[in-house]
Design a protein around this motif. Structure first.
Motif, short mmCIF file in Angstrom:
data_model
loop_
_atom_site.label_atom_id
_atom_site.label_comp_id
_atom_site.label_asym_id
_atom_site.label_seq_id
_atom_site.Cartn_x
_atom_site.Cartn_y
_atom_site.Cartn_z
N LYS C 70 -18.41 6.09 -8.68
CA LYS C 70 -17.66 5.71 -7.48
C LYS C 70 -16.46 4.88 -7.91
O LYS C 70 -16.54 4.09 -8.84
N ASP C 72 -13.92 2.07 -6.39
CA ASP C 72 -13.62 1.16 -5.29
C ASP C 72 -12.26 0.53 -5.54
O ASP C 72 -11.84 0.40 -6.69
N GLY C 82 -8.41 -4.07 -2.48
CA GLY C 82 -9.79 -3.63 -2.28
C GLY C 82 -9.93 -2.26 -1.65
O GLY C 82 -11.05 -1.83 -1.37
N LYS C 83 -8.81 -1.59 -1.43
CA LYS C 83 -8.90 -0.29 -0.76
C LYS C 83 -8.28 0.80 -1.64
O LYS C 83 -7.43 0.53 -2.48
N LEU C 84 -8.74 2.02 -1.42
CA LEU C 84 -8.12 3.18 -2.05
C LEU C 84 -7.98 4.26 -0.99
O LEU C 84 -8.81 4.37 -0.10
N CYS C 85 -6.93 5.06 -1.11
CA CYS C 85 -6.76 6.16 -0.15
C CYS C 85 -7.63 7.34 -0.58
O CYS C 85 -8.36 7.27 -1.56
N ALA C 86 -7.53 8.42 0.17
CA ALA C 86 -8.36 9.60 -0.15
C ALA C 86 -8.08 10.10 -1.56
O ALA C 86 -8.99 10.52 -2.28
N GLN C 89 -9.70 7.72 -4.04
CA GLN C 89 -11.15 7.93 -4.03
C GLN C 89 -11.53 9.20 -4.77
O GLN C 89 -12.62 9.32 -5.31
N SER C 90 -10.61 10.17 -4.78
CA SER C 90 -10.91 11.47 -5.39
C SER C 90 -10.57 11.52 -6.87
O SER C 90 -10.66 12.58 -7.49
N ILE C 214 1.16 7.64 1.68
CA ILE C 214 0.47 6.34 1.71
C ILE C 214 0.79 5.49 0.48
O ILE C 214 0.72 5.97 -0.64
N THR C 216 -0.96 2.23 -0.43
CA THR C 216 -2.15 1.58 0.15
C THR C 216 -1.87 0.24 0.83
O THR C 216 -2.13 0.07 2.02
N THR C 219 0.81 0.53 3.68
CA THR C 219 0.26 1.23 4.84
C THR C 219 -0.68 0.31 5.61
O THR C 219 -0.65 0.26 6.84
N ALA C 220 -1.49 -0.43 4.87
CA ALA C 220 -2.40 -1.38 5.52
C ALA C 220 -1.61 -2.45 6.26
O ALA C 220 -1.97 -2.83 7.38
N MET C 223 -0.47 -1.10 9.55
CA MET C 223 -1.52 -1.00 10.57
C MET C 223 -1.89 -2.38 11.11
O MET C 223 -2.17 -2.54 12.30
N ASP C 224 -1.87 -3.38 10.23
CA ASP C 224 -2.12 -4.75 10.69
C ASP C 224 -1.00 -5.19 11.64
O ASP C 224 -1.25 -5.81 12.67
#
Lengths: 245, 269, 725
Positions: C70, C72, C82-86, C89-90, C214, C216, C219-220, C223-224
């Motif tokens: 995985k 992260d 702490g985030k990853l886009c699709a 993640q792939s 994106i 990351t 983009t976050a 949205m915030d």
């Protein structure tokens, strides 16, 4: 559940979802979900309106970890159960016999038969991550911050705060049963019609099994037993002379 | 049971005489089957834990669940024991298929007109009417009927269990059949259990069948029991016995002839 | 980690306390329910950096039994938080792509036939070096073209290029953001201003599709901001996912962003809504623009843009009211029309007028600077006198050398002017797919004697190569450190490489040595290179391996009460009027340039990104393929009806340079005069078993049009017909 210390649940803000589907991949990797299946969804509700007055809603979606889960009631082997400690509805993969009865039982259609294991599968809120203090994979990677997860019993948790501050709150009601879903949509009303929430359904095979076969067999065995009991009583009264004269 | 009257002396003589009914393989298979049934039935009942399916009380289900360390392991245990049972039974049947099973099925299991009248007469007996039971073969009609239930049930239980255990190998479209296999599995078990109630009662408690009960340990029944309960078989056995004696005697005769010295033969010539 | 170990031991004790039967079953390999619920799903965590796009998020890779389990996002990395886009993640499936190249390959069939044989690294590298040296000897070093898309090993690639002695450096930049970069160089003296969403109240995105292209963290941030109630205006001819999130979507006519922004400037200037103090102090040329801006009223812009005057006027006033808290986003892939440079200039000036510098727009884009890293010593590059094949600077004087005009190289390969190129070294790049007019690229390839590529996958460019050098995926290799703010991040192997693959650090070094350039590669291996980078800090790789980064002690920056800004322009100020541009024969202040329009019956062909793919690289990734398998052509219902098209129908799309067949997606979400498709599909390489045969390539259709100022490829200036196939 009175002694349930924690009550884990999801809070989803569709306004914040950008349909990037990072959550789907994160879930796939975390839980080894085969390519044919997915445990979670983002429903693109399509472009609504006429150019140039358009809207489009993306609805992240997964198991609601209901208070009263119809899937648990439908599972013949108790493989599916709601964890007493935190309310997460999980499937004991060893106990699951792959009968698939839980699939139509779920009004939210979040269950599937895993094409690799042949067992029922669904979102389990990444219990292995939660046990380590991590958020579920979909929540942890949600770029827009649309998916939230936490303890609904804790007023200071992220989910409780989000609910307290929400402009609108909506749970998806199931048809004909009070499931008590622990997934809340906030700030952007979602349409359960469009999400095709249904009533729990029991296949004919199971109805026949429960209503006819089990009572029938119990009656047959009971009758035989009774017959033998009468014969035995007669035998005791008459003594064993018949043979050993 | 035959209602013919025998003299006490004859009874004593017959009671002392033993007739072989079951081979060792048969005996071992039977008791292996018994043990498997105890395990599989008790775990199987514990698996019916859903309130809509539950037969046994919660305490029973909890006990088994704890005994095996969880429902998951209970399911796995049921599957593993089931596979062992299925393997051993099938192996034994296949091993003795031509030598034992086929003749058994042909000679012992086919229903005769006597069997049909046995049912009729036994019904009268149960109703307390006057009855006359026809002579029976190695197995009486009731036993034969139970035999059919057992054979059919065993095949059904085995097949449904096997498919359910390996259902994950089925193509996706076919997995739904598990929903039908479960009731079928249960139905087959239920059918056998219904018969088992009589089978166990007859064997363990019914005085007339005492000899049959012990035959499942040492393989023999006494001739009196055979004569009274399975007259046809008894007569067959007697015929066999006589034929055997005849054969032995003939052989002895031939042997004696062969032993006669050459010179003597020539002399006779 | 101790905590984790204890947990698993406790569980083990629980097991040994189980009944005999249970223990027996467990020993038979039967899984136990609690292990599933509470057990760890991984053995170790390796921190590293993502390379599914160029944003470089931090990754925490969980490894189980030597396999990546995985990925992260790393919370310590400001690009991922702490985030990853699709795509991030792939990354697992980039490493485990069944189609990966696992040994060096040497072509055996005709070029483009896709027939290769396996070779050892020694044989392949010897062959490459020999061919390159032959070309150098016969035609000069400049006959070799080198191209690579921005990556962490770029300095070593540049050592190969400049050490070898070729001026021909191809980057991807002119296919993307040249208009933005050159405009901001001319205005602010920097390539790309950073964005700070902390205080933002009003955002105008000009084509920047933050929800699908994106980045990351940014983009976050958007949205915030939206959740906080920030007003977001999206200018885009297509109803992108960003548009669906925006406060308002303005489906502007393609090519008229410039008119819109000129009108905003007009309203702000004529109504004195600008930040007088900031403008006076920090800009130059305000008066000149004030005189030129007069005609560009909202009423003038309305018919051009398709946005009514009142809306333009309102947005201008709202933007000015937000003032320092407003942001006109500079955009990313901004080279759309030949007037895109002017549009970007207008955006840069719009920001200057509200004085948002130091608030919503900031100097540091994030990468580089900060930490003084070392590097292996190397001699200066040989003096290179040959002209560049991409026309910089002899044809494009304003384009920086490091950026270049990639698409122009082909024309010069084909014409042989100013000289004939003979070889092409391509690292981590896919020009067959990424350059406009794919037929022309393939033709240019056919003119070359030798083509070598460094790649993970047998992508379309590899299909036409002579030698393929297989690189390890980013989860299997080291790269030079990435400095981000006050942290230096390490990309390190998470698992052993699949097959006989190597890092770019290794490949460039071993090729360089064979080319007689060993002095430019003075490191023994990857770890040694990074150790030399860390040497000034007194650290080694092993010191930062566990955390995955080095963090410099925080130095409180002294914030002056009245910040004095110094811009890296000739005047040191934000240049509303640019003398550099004037000298180059360009308008010194932004002026309207009429963009070309499609003839009747034709559409603007628009291209853009989706959130699940990166350019031309990820279409074969099985997880991303599952999310986004092909690229239907978006068309408005009215345009579809005129052509008798229903959703899913196959159409022939024809431009001046090519045609493709693809399915249509009929949607209200696009202007009736436009069609749209995402890039990267329509693969030619049969080596891509997942992606081959799906969708269509926009590069087959794109006409090569270069903006004379920025050198950017005008990617929206292709007009097509659409008819039922």
């Amino acid at each position: 559940m009175a002694n349930q210390v924690k009550k884990y649940g999801f809070v989803i803000d569709p306004r914040r979802c950008i349909d990037c589907r990072a959550c789907l991949v994160a879930c796939r990797a975390e839980n080894n979900v085969p390519l044919d299946n997915t445990r979670i969804w983002v429903y693109d509700q399509g472009v609504v309106g006429e150019f140039p007055n358009l809207t489009q809603q993306f609805v992240p979606y997964n198991c609601m970890h209901c208070d009263n889960p119809p899937c648990v009631a439908a599972c013949p082997s108790q493989a599916t159960y709601k964890r007493k400690a935190d309310g997460i509805v999980v499937i004991d993969q060893d106990a699951c016999i792959g009968c698939g009865l839980c699939l139509p039982a779920c009004p939210y259609h979040v269950r599937f038969v895993n094409t690799q294991t042949g067992k029922a599968d669904k979102c389990d809120a990444c219990v292995q991550r939660v046990a380590q203090g991590e958020a579920p994979a979909c929540v942890a990677t949600c770029i827009g911050g649309s998916r939230l997860f936490g303890d609904l019993n804790d007023p200071l948790s992220e989910v409780s705060i989000a609910l307290a501050q929400a402009k609108t709150i909506k749970q998806l009601p199931a048809v004909g049963v009070d499931t008590g879903p622990n997934l809340y949509y906030i700030n952007d009303p979602v349409d359960e019609q469009q999400l095709a929430v249904t009533a729990p359904h029991m296949p004919a095979s199971e109805a026949i099994y429960q209503k006819l076969i089990i009572p029938g067999i119990l009656a047959a065995v009971g009758t035989m037993f009774l017959g033998q009991a009468v014969a035995f009583a007669k035998q005791l009264r008459k003594g064993e002379s018949e043979y050993d004269e | 049971m035959s209602d013919e009257i025998l003299s006490l002396a004859e009874r004593k003589r017959l009671r002392a005489k033993k007739i072989k009914k079951h081979g060792l393989a048969n005996i071992l298979t039977h008791w292996f089957n018994v043990a498997s049934w105890v395990i599989l039935l008790s775990t199987g009942l514990a698996l019916l834990a859903n309130p809509n399916l539950r037969i046994m009380p919660q305490g029973y289900i909890d006990f088994f669940s704890h005994l095996f360390g969880g429902v998951g392991q209970l399911v796995q245990a049921h599957k593993v024991f089931g596979l062992i049972w299925l393997f051993v039974i099938s192996y034994n049947v296949l091993l003795g298929f031509r030598r034992y099973f086929v003749p058994f099925a042909r000679k012992r299991m086919l229903l005769t007109s006597d069997d049909l009248s046995w049912f009729r007469e036994y019904g009268k007996k149960l109703l307390g009417l006057k009855y006359h039971l026809p002579p029976q073969d190695a197995y009486n009609a009731g036993q034969k009927a139970f035999g059919y239930v057992v054979i059919l049930g065993t095949v059904t239980i085995g097949l449904t269990g096997l498919i359910m255990t390996f259902a994950y190998l089925l193509p996706l479209e076919l997995r739904g059949i598990v929903q039908w296999l479960r009731p079928l599995h249960f139905l087959a078990v239920g059918g056998i259990v219904t018969g088992l109630v009589i089978h166990v009662y007859m064997a363990a408690f019914f005085p007339e069948e005492k000899s049959a009960f012990f035959s499942m340990f040492n393989g023999d029944v006494d001739a009196l029991y055979a004569r009274l309960h399975h007259k046809k078989w008894y007569e067959d056995k007697l015929k066999e016995e006589r034929a055997y004696e005849l054969k032995v005697r003939l052989e002895e005769l031939e042997a004696r002839e062969a032993e006669t010295p050459e010179t003597e033969k020539q002399a006779t010539a | 980690m101790t905590e984790i170990v204890q947990l698993s031991r406790r569980n083990f004790l629980k097991l040994s306390g189980a009944t005999l039967a249970a223990a027996g079953l467990a020993s038979m390999g039967v899984k136990v329910a609690w292990a599933q619920e509470n057990g760890l799903t991984y053995d170790t965590i390796v921190p590293t950096l993502c390379e599914q796009c160029v944003w470089r998020c931090g990754v925490l890779a969980k490894v189980k039994d030597g396999k990546i389990h995985k990925l992260d996002g790393n919370p310590a990395n400001a690009h991922s938080n702490g985030k990853l886009c699709a795509r991030g993640q792939s990354g697992i499936m980039t490493t485990y792509d069944p189609d990966r190249i696992t040994t060096p390959l040497i072509r055996v069939g005709a070029r483009g036939e896709g027939k290769f044989r396996r070779a050892s690294w020694d044989e392949a590298l010897d062959l490459v070096a020999q061919n390159m040296l032959d070309i150098k000897q016969k035609y000069g070093a400049e006959a070799m073209i080198f191209s690579s898309t921005h990556n962490l090993s770029q300095p070593l690639f540049e050592n190969l290029l400049y050490g070898f002695g070729s001026p021909n450096y191809g980057t991807q930049r002119s296919l993307c953001f040249n208009a933005m970069v050159v405009a901001h160089l001319m205005t602010y003296g920097l390539e790309e201003p950073g964005r700070d969403y902390t205080n933002v109240k009003y955002i105008i995105y000009t084509g920047r599709n933050m929800a699908e292209a994106i980045s990351t963290s940014e983009t976050a941030s958007l949205m915030d901001s939206l959740a906080k109630g920030v007003h977001v205006v999206v200018l885009d001819p297509r109803f992108t996912k960003t548009a669906s999130k925006a406060t308002e979507w303005l489906p502007i006519k393609p090519g008229t962003d410039l008119a819109f922004h000129l009108a905003l400037i007009n309203v702000i200037m004529t109504n004195q809504l600008y930040n007088v103090e900031f403008v006076e102090k920090n800009t130059i040329g305000f008066e000149e623009l004030a005189q030129a801006i007069g005609p560009y009223t909202p009423e003038w812009a309305a018919p051009l843009t398709g946005i009514d005057a009142a809306t333009i006027d309102r947005i201008a006033r709202e933007f000015a009211t937000a003032g320092r808290e407003a942001m006109a986003h500079p955009g990313w892939r901004t080279s759309n029309f030949v007037n895109s440079f002017q549009a970007e200039r207008a955006i840069a000036i719009l920001n200057a007028l509200v004085g948002n510098w130091g608030n919503t727009l900031i100097a540091a884009g994030g990468e580089g600077g900060g930490i003084p890293l070392g590097k292996p010593t190397q001699p200066p590059y040989p003096r290179i006198t040959a002209q560049r094949l991409d026309g910089v600077p002899w044809k494009y004087p304003l384009v920086p050398l490091k950026i270049g005009v990639f698409q122009e190289i082909r024309d010069n390969v084909l014409t042989g002017r100013p000289y004939q190129a003979h070889g092409w070294f391509i690292a981590r790049q896919n020009p067959i797919d990424s350059l406009p007019d794919r037929a022309k690229t393939i033709e240019a390839f056919s003119k070359l004697d030798f083509i070598v590529t460094v790649s993970i996958l047998p992508n379309d460019t590899e299909w036409y190569a002579d030698v393929i050098l297989p690189e390890s995926s980013y989860l299997e290799r080291y790269d030079p450190l990435l400095v981000l703010g006050n942290k230096a991040f390490l990309r390190q192997p998470v698992v052993e490489p699949i097959g006989d693959t190597h890092s770019a650090l290794w490949i460039h070094k071993h090729l360089g040595e064979r080319l007689g350039l060993a002095d430019y590669f003075q490191y023994t291996d990857e770890v040694n290179y990074i150790n030399q980078q860390l040497a000034p800090l007194g650290l080694t790789v092993d010191d930062i391996r566990l955390k995955g980064y080095y963090e410099a002690p925080h130095q409180p920056s002294e914030v002056a009460a009245e910040p004095e800004y110094k811009f890296n322009t000739p005047t040191g100020k934000i240049e509303i009027a640019s003398e550099t541009l004037r000298k180059a024969g360009q308008p010194a202040v932004p002026a309207w340039q009429e963009p070309p329009e499609p003839a009747s019956g034709k559409f603007y062909l628009l291209t853009g990104k989706v959130g699940q793919h990166t350019q031309f690289a990820t279409q074969n990734n099985q997880w991303l393929h599952q999310l986004h398998p092909d690229n239907p052509l978006w068309i408005h219902p009215q345009a579809a009806a005129e052509r008798g098209l229903a959703d899913g129908d196959i159409v022939t799309v024809r431009s001046d340079v090519g045609e493709v067949q693809t399915a249509v997606s009929v949607t209200e979400g696009i202007r009736p005069d436009c069609v749209w498709m995402t890039q990267g599909f329509g693969k030619l390489s049969l080596g891509l078993k997942t992606a081959y045969g799906l969708g269509a390539s926009d590069s087959d259709l794109h006409v090569t049009v270069t903006d004379p100022v920025s050198g950017g490829q005008a990617l929206s200036q292709t007009f097509v017909t659409v008819e039922k196939a």
